[in-house]
Structures are given as C-alpha cells and as structure tokens.
Design a protein around this motif. Sequence first.
Motif, PDB file in Angstrom:
ATOM      1  N   PRO A 106      42.231  32.764  25.379  1.00 54.33           N
ATOM      2  CA  PRO A 106      42.655  32.025  26.579  1.00 54.33           C
ATOM      3  C   PRO A 106      41.670  32.230  27.727  1.00 54.33           C
ATOM      4  O   PRO A 106      40.922  33.208  27.763  1.00 54.33           O
ATOM      5  CB  PRO A 106      44.024  32.638  26.906  1.00 54.33           C
ATOM      6  N   THR A 107      41.682  31.297  28.659  1.00 59.52           N
ATOM      7  CA  THR A 107      40.795  31.374  29.825  1.00 59.52           C
ATOM      8  C   THR A 107      41.551  31.968  31.013  1.00 59.52           C
ATOM      9  O   THR A 107      42.524  31.391  31.487  1.00 59.52           O
ATOM     10  CB  THR A 107      40.288  29.973  30.208  1.00 59.52           C
ATOM     11  N   PRO A 108      41.135  33.132  31.510  1.00 60.69           N
ATOM     12  CA  PRO A 108      41.812  33.718  32.675  1.00 60.69           C
ATOM     13  C   PRO A 108      41.513  32.933  33.943  1.00 60.69           C
ATOM     14  O   PRO A 108      40.386  32.482  34.152  1.00 60.69           O
ATOM     15  CB  PRO A 108      41.242  35.141  32.747  1.00 60.69           C
ATOM     16  N   LEU A 109      42.520  32.768  34.783  1.00 65.93           N
ATOM     17  CA  LEU A 109      42.361  32.044  36.043  1.00 65.93           C
ATOM     18  C   LEU A 109      42.074  33.062  37.139  1.00 65.93           C
ATOM     19  O   LEU A 109      42.984  33.669  37.694  1.00 65.93           O
ATOM     20  CB  LEU A 109      43.632  31.234  36.332  1.00 65.93           C
ATOM     21  N   LEU A 110      40.790  33.234  37.461  1.00 65.55           N
ATOM     22  CA  LEU A 110      40.356  34.353  38.298  1.00 65.55           C
ATOM     23  C   LEU A 110      39.674  33.955  39.596  1.00 65.55           C
ATOM     24  O   LEU A 110      39.241  34.823  40.356  1.00 65.55           O
ATOM     25  CB  LEU A 110      39.383  35.237  37.493  1.00 65.55           C
ATOM     26  N   GLN A 111      39.550  32.671  39.872  1.00 65.52           N
ATOM     27  CA  GLN A 111      38.734  32.237  40.999  1.00 65.52           C
ATOM     28  C   GLN A 111      39.173  32.849  42.330  1.00 65.52           C
ATOM     29  O   GLN A 111      38.346  33.102  43.213  1.00 65.52           O
ATOM     30  CB  GLN A 111      38.746  30.717  41.098  1.00 65.52           C
ATOM     31  N   SER A 184      42.693  36.966  21.904  1.00 70.48           N
ATOM     32  CA  SER A 184      43.701  36.892  22.963  1.00 70.48           C
ATOM     33  C   SER A 184      43.656  38.192  23.764  1.00 70.48           C
ATOM     34  O   SER A 184      42.893  39.103  23.446  1.00 70.48           O
ATOM     35  CB  SER A 184      45.103  36.651  22.391  1.00 70.48           C
ATOM     36  N   TYR A 185      44.503  38.258  24.796  1.00 68.12           N
ATOM     37  CA  TYR A 185      44.533  39.438  25.661  1.00 68.12           C
ATOM     38  C   TYR A 185      45.847  40.194  25.510  1.00 68.12           C
ATOM     39  O   TYR A 185      46.873  39.631  25.106  1.00 68.12           O
ATOM     40  CB  TYR A 185      44.377  39.027  27.128  1.00 68.12           C
ATOM     41  N   MET A 186      45.801  41.464  25.854  1.00 66.18           N
ATOM     42  CA  MET A 186      46.987  42.298  25.964  1.00 66.18           C
ATOM     43  C   MET A 186      46.933  42.962  27.334  1.00 66.18           C
ATOM     44  O   MET A 186      45.960  42.803  28.079  1.00 66.18           O
ATOM     45  CB  MET A 186      47.030  43.344  24.838  1.00 66.18           C
ATOM     46  N   ASP A 187      47.969  43.706  27.690  1.00 68.11           N
ATOM     47  CA  ASP A 187      48.010  44.326  29.018  1.00 68.11           C
ATOM     48  C   ASP A 187      46.994  45.461  29.143  1.00 68.11           C
ATOM     49  O   ASP A 187      46.889  46.329  28.268  1.00 68.11           O
ATOM     50  CB  ASP A 187      49.413  44.866  29.307  1.00 68.11           C
ATOM     51  N   ALA A 188      46.255  45.443  30.231  1.00 71.22           N
ATOM     52  CA  ALA A 188      45.342  46.531  30.566  1.00 71.22           C
ATOM     53  C   ALA A 188      46.019  47.450  31.577  1.00 71.22           C
ATOM     54  O   ALA A 188      46.968  47.052  32.264  1.00 71.22           O
ATOM     55  CB  ALA A 188      44.046  45.979  31.148  1.00 71.22           C
TER      56      ALA A 188
END
Length: 204
Positions: A106-111, A184-188
């Motif tokens: 997925p693409t993180p929305l970080l702007q 995919s990502y998991m919690d950091a």
Amino acid sequence: MQSVTLINHPCSVCGQPTSQWCSRCQSVWYCSPEHSKADWASHRHNCYPPVNSPATYSVNMIATPPPAEPELITVTALYFDPEQDRSEVISVQCMPSRKHSHGVCPTPLLQVYFPAGSPEGIAVTQGLNGENLRFPLHLWYCPKSLKMGAPVNRSVHRITSNAARKPWCGPVVVLKFNGSRRSSYMDAGSNDLPALSAYFLGYE
C-alpha cells in the motif's frame, strides 16, 4: 447496442435465474437493479473492470454505483519531528493496491509530514550488529530537506547520542513491513528504535 445471447445465471442475491450482469466488472449477475444496489456494500470491494478488456455495452447490463474506492488501511508508525527531542508513535493511513496489483505494498499518505517536498522511501533491512531484520523498516524522508541543510533532526540526534557520522536533517516517518516480501505494513513502535539507531549511526 451490442446484442448478446441470453444465458441465465443465478442472481447473486436471491438465486433467481437472470441474464443481467454488473456493468463494470461483468462477472456478477443480478435479477434487478434493486438487488444490485442491495449487494453493493459487499460487491464494491471486488468490483473492478476486466483487465485489458475493451468496454462493451448491452441491454443486459445493470448500471453499478460509482467506481469502488479501496478502503484506507491504518497502521502505526514512528515520526521523528526535527523540532522535538523524542520520536512519537503516529497513525498513518495507506492506500491499498488495486485487485490486479496483488502483492504490491500500500501507499502511505505522508505529505502532511513533508511540507518541503515529496518524500522518498528507503528499506532498512539490517539492525544492530548487521543482523537481518525479520520485519524490515520503511524509512521515509524528504531528499530536499536532507540536501538543503535544514536544521538537524533533534529526535534522530537523541537516539544516536550525537555519535552519528553525519547529522540527519529534515523529518522522518518510519513504517514497518510485515515480512521480507514487503507486500504490506504492520504496526511499528518503540521496539524498532534500536534498529533505526544503528541505521542513523552508519548514515553517511
């Protein structure tokens, strides 16, 4: 309009034979527009146009609602604010890939965290003493901030105890991959700080 051979299929809602199908994905059958609307809450997650298939129109097609928008995924990440002494855990929303892009992260929305320019990502695959990380980290930074001599990031400065070979400038957001495939990502969280400290200490 293009004519088609009428072939009855069971309605996805009631099972009644029907020759009408979803106009977008062309793979789900409904006996009426009402049943198409009733099933939309479930069907929208898998309603995508056929890949590399030209659009076709028929009297048998039932118009569907607007294109399905993927639901955002929320994970926790570490944020190194240049003006703070400590990193903090934040929630980051990510835009999942389309169905036909299976396996793409997925693409993180970080702007919002990078007002100076678009962020770029670096995969951190090794931790303390060079051991491979079971769950690699995805470090996002702004190349513009790093190159233009922005103020030193105080929270990065703190976790390296001012022992880094080169100071890091600009904001940093760190997400955590769910495995070596990085799909995919998991919690950091704070448990990931030692590996990040090792990365920043070796940064040149």
